[in-house]
Design a protein around this motif. Structure first.
Motif, PDB file in Angstrom:
ATOM      1  N   HIS A 303      48.674  40.528  44.033  1.00 29.11           N
ATOM      2  CA  HIS A 303      49.322  40.070  42.797  1.00 29.11           C
ATOM      3  C   HIS A 303      49.107  41.082  41.672  1.00 29.11           C
ATOM      4  CE1 HIS A 303      50.738  36.261  44.244  1.00 29.11           C
ATOM      5  NE2 HIS A 303      49.533  35.856  44.592  1.00 29.11           N
ATOM      6  N   CYS A 304      47.931  41.705  41.625  1.00 31.73           N
ATOM      7  CA  CYS A 304      47.662  42.749  40.628  1.00 31.73           C
ATOM      8  C   CYS A 304      48.649  43.894  40.796  1.00 31.73           C
ATOM      9  CB  CYS A 304      46.240  43.274  40.791  1.00 31.73           C
ATOM     10  SG  CYS A 304      45.047  42.542  39.662  1.00 31.73           S
ATOM     11  N   LEU A 305      48.849  44.327  42.030  1.00 31.84           N
ATOM     12  CA  LEU A 305      49.753  45.442  42.297  1.00 31.84           C
ATOM     13  C   LEU A 305      51.210  45.050  42.010  1.00 31.84           C
ATOM     14  CD1 LEU A 305      48.205  46.976  45.534  1.00 31.84           C
ATOM     15  CD2 LEU A 305      47.836  47.616  43.153  1.00 31.84           C
ATOM     16  N   ALA A 306      51.534  43.786  42.216  1.00 28.46           N
ATOM     17  CA  ALA A 306      52.885  43.325  41.879  1.00 28.46           C
ATOM     18  C   ALA A 306      53.150  43.471  40.387  1.00 28.46           C
ATOM     19  CB  ALA A 306      53.068  41.879  42.320  1.00 28.46           C
ATOM     20  N   ASP A 307      52.115  43.275  39.577  1.00 29.85           N
ATOM     21  CA  ASP A 307      52.267  43.457  38.133  1.00 29.85           C
ATOM     22  C   ASP A 307      52.552  44.912  37.777  1.00 29.85           C
ATOM     23  OD1 ASP A 307      51.797  40.781  37.731  1.00 29.85           O
ATOM     24  OD2 ASP A 307      49.663  41.018  37.313  1.00 29.85           O
ATOM     25  N   CYS A 308      52.226  45.844  38.695  1.00 27.99           N
ATOM     26  CA  CYS A 308      52.530  47.267  38.497  1.00 27.99           C
ATOM     27  C   CYS A 308      53.896  47.637  39.068  1.00 27.99           C
ATOM     28  CB  CYS A 308      51.482  48.149  39.174  1.00 27.99           C
ATOM     29  SG  CYS A 308      49.813  47.961  38.547  1.00 27.99           S
TER      30      CYS A 308
END
Length: 377
Positions: A303-308
């Motif tokens: 989910h963190c990487l999706a925010d990127c």
């Protein structure tokens, strides 16, 4: 059947549907919660496939026993559908579009090789089977994790001839700071990441490279995030649990395992935030992230990487569920590959070999037609 008994059973079935549906939804969306704040939320995504299977079984039972309650199971599955698809996608159409020029297509392999050990035992022909497999797949870029050396090792039958073959196929080879190695047909330039592998009591391996893919800039991140840190004794006890063997200290054992899972989730959350900052600073437009995440679909890291702006390859182009780790009955997909930019995945598959305790992922990417426009960060 007596009406009173029937009503009692209906109440039990209704309650069971509600409980299973609630568990399904909580585990489906727990990855949005930062484990640094709620450590248990970092553990719950591991249990989602089990709750999904239980809900599906309950749905079948509902259709047989009391069809009205099936609406609860159906509603919860639909509400959790993004996670259901992520876990078990059913992509039918994928592949390289007809007429695509070869210079727009490249392949990437990600493989935790566990120091090139052969978990199946034996080295047929006196050569290392993992190296032979890597050579046979002919990927354009190979990202290896848990590879702290790159030289012949007699113990694992990694021969000089195999090393020569790798160097001939991949003229660009770079070792990361902490056990990640990248082999490439395309020119590589190291991106320096100021990483303390023993960060805040945890550990991680992470490397980054700028790749010139036929005149197109690609930022490539290969990583190995915090593991569960189970000891041999923990794994043996876990096997006992999965065999449903009676243990006098069962509650204490579960607490110990969950505690280690929570600690690992907290460390990965910290590492995910660090990785996100590196992607934003060094990534530029075109980025691929791959490696051993030691975590499952729907986890906080993803989910963190999706925010990127990163998107997962497996749910985008794969068909069906899979797992990439299979030692000690831990059947989880903990290796992932993500991308963003002027390229898209055309396919991904899991290599069906068990030399390491992980299976490799091999993905094919296609550049957009306008992707050769110079991309500067």
């Amino acid at each position: 059947m007596n009406r009173a008994i029937r009503n009692t059973l209906n109440t039990c079935v209704l309650a069971l549907n509600v409980l299973l549906g609630a568990a399904l939804l909580v585990t489906a969306y727990s990855g949005y919660v930062n484990p640094l704040e709620r450590p248990l939320m970092g553990v719950l995504p591991l249990t989602f496939p089990g709750w999904l299977a239980a809900t599906a079984v309950m749905l079948v039972a509902d259709l047989i026993w009391w069809r009205k309650t099936s609406l609860i199971a159906i509603g919860c599955i639909l509400a959790a559908w993004p996670m259901v698809w992520n876990t078990c996608p059913f992509n039918i159409s994928s592949g390289i579009p007809r007429g695509t020029s070869p210079d727009r297509v490249f392949t990437v392999m990600s493989y935790n090789v566990c120091q090139m050990k052969n978990f199946r035992g034996g080295y047929l022909g006196g050569v290392n089977p993992t190296v032979s497999y890597i050579l046979s797949q002919d990927a354009d870029i190979v990202c290896l994790q848990e590879m702290n050396y790159f030289e012949p090792v007699e113990q694992f039958h990694f021969t000089q001839a195999q090393l020569d073959s790798l160097q001939s196929k991949y003229p660009y080879i770079m070792l990361g700071a902490h056990g990640v190695v990248t082999l490439s047909r395309y020119p590589l330039r190291n991106i320096h990441l100021d990483i303390n592998s023993r960060r805040r009591g945890g550990w991680c391996d992470m490397g980054a490279w700028e790749v010139d893919v036929e005149g197109r800039r690609l930022a490539l991140f290969s990583l190995h995030l915090q593991s569960f840190s189970f000891t041999k004794e923990d794994k043996a006890e876990y096997l006992s649990l999965t065999r449903l063997e009676k243990k006098e200290n069962l509650g204490e054992l579960r607490g110990s395992l969950i505690g280690k899972l929570e600690t690992a989730a907290v460390h990965r959350a910290d590492q995910a935030q660090m990785l996100s900052r590196y992607i934003e600073y060094y990534g530029g437009e075109n980025v691929i992230v791959c490696g051993d995440f030691n975590d499952v679909p729907g986890c906080y890291t993803l989910h963190c990487l999706a925010d990127c702006g990163m998107k997962e390859v497996w749910p985008e182009v794969a068909f069906g569920p899979t797992y990439t780790y299979f030692d000690n009955r831990f059947y989880f997909r903990i290796d992932h590959m993500l991308w963003r930019g002027r390229l898209r995945p055309a396919g991904i598959r899991r290599g069906n070999v068990r030399y390491s305790d992980h299976a490799p992922l091999i993905a094919t990417f296609v550049w957009d037609e306008d992707s050769k426009t110079e991309n500067k960060r």
